[in-house]
Design a protein around this motif. Sequence first.
Motif, PDB file in Angstrom:
ATOM      1  N   PRO A   1       8.496  24.426 -22.135  1.00  0.00           N
ATOM      2  CA  PRO A   1       9.798  24.868 -21.623  1.00  0.00           C
ATOM      3  C   PRO A   1      10.686  23.662 -21.344  1.00  0.00           C
ATOM      4  N   GLU A   2      11.929  23.760 -21.820  1.00  0.00           N
ATOM      5  CA  GLU A   2      12.867  22.655 -21.619  1.00  0.00           C
ATOM      6  C   GLU A   2      13.478  22.751 -20.231  1.00  0.00           C
ATOM      7  N   GLU A   3      13.886  21.609 -19.728  1.00  0.00           N
ATOM      8  CA  GLU A   3      14.586  21.567 -18.443  1.00  0.00           C
ATOM      9  C   GLU A   3      15.930  22.276 -18.612  1.00  0.00           C
ATOM     10  N   PRO A   4      16.346  23.101 -17.660  1.00  0.00           N
ATOM     11  CA  PRO A   4      17.652  23.758 -17.800  1.00  0.00           C
ATOM     12  C   PRO A   4      18.760  22.714 -17.797  1.00  0.00           C
ATOM     13  N   GLU A   5      19.687  22.897 -18.706  1.00  0.00           N
ATOM     14  CA  GLU A   5      20.781  21.946 -18.830  1.00  0.00           C
ATOM     15  C   GLU A   5      21.825  22.245 -17.761  1.00  0.00           C
ATOM     16  N   ILE A   6      22.228  21.226 -17.045  1.00  0.00           N
ATOM     17  CA  ILE A   6      23.219  21.389 -15.984  1.00  0.00           C
ATOM     18  C   ILE A   6      24.599  21.392 -16.628  1.00  0.00           C
TER      19      ILE A   6
END
Length: 138
Positions: A25-30
């Motif tokens: 899972p990728e880090e959520p993009e801010i």
Amino acid sequence: MEKESKHKDSSEATPEHKEQEPIAPEEPEIQRSDCLRKRLDWHSKYVMESNVAYCLLMEEEEPSTLQEAMNSSDASQWMTAMQEEMEALHKNKTWKLVPLPQGRKPIGNKWVYKIKRNNNDQVERYRARLVIKGYAQK
């Protein structure tokens, strides 16, 4: 059966599927706004060198109490405005005087003063309103 499977027609070949590795899972993009933030400089309209603007603002200030209105240089105009308000209240039958029921406290009132100006910033009239302090009501 082995021989049969080796000699199968190429048109019947089964597609090869590669086994996919699990995706981390990728880090959520801010998300950030592209808008530029502008500093509020409302005070620049009112604050000048040596408080000149402050003095100009205070020159024709509207009174906040009856005592201030009566002690101001425009006391006669404020008195006329209050008389007009009282006449309008009586004419419109907004209220009438009645005896206060026993054990009850009256709700207070207050005069609110406003200087009405025309488009040229000239004083058009003095306005006084009698308002009830409804926040004290139970």
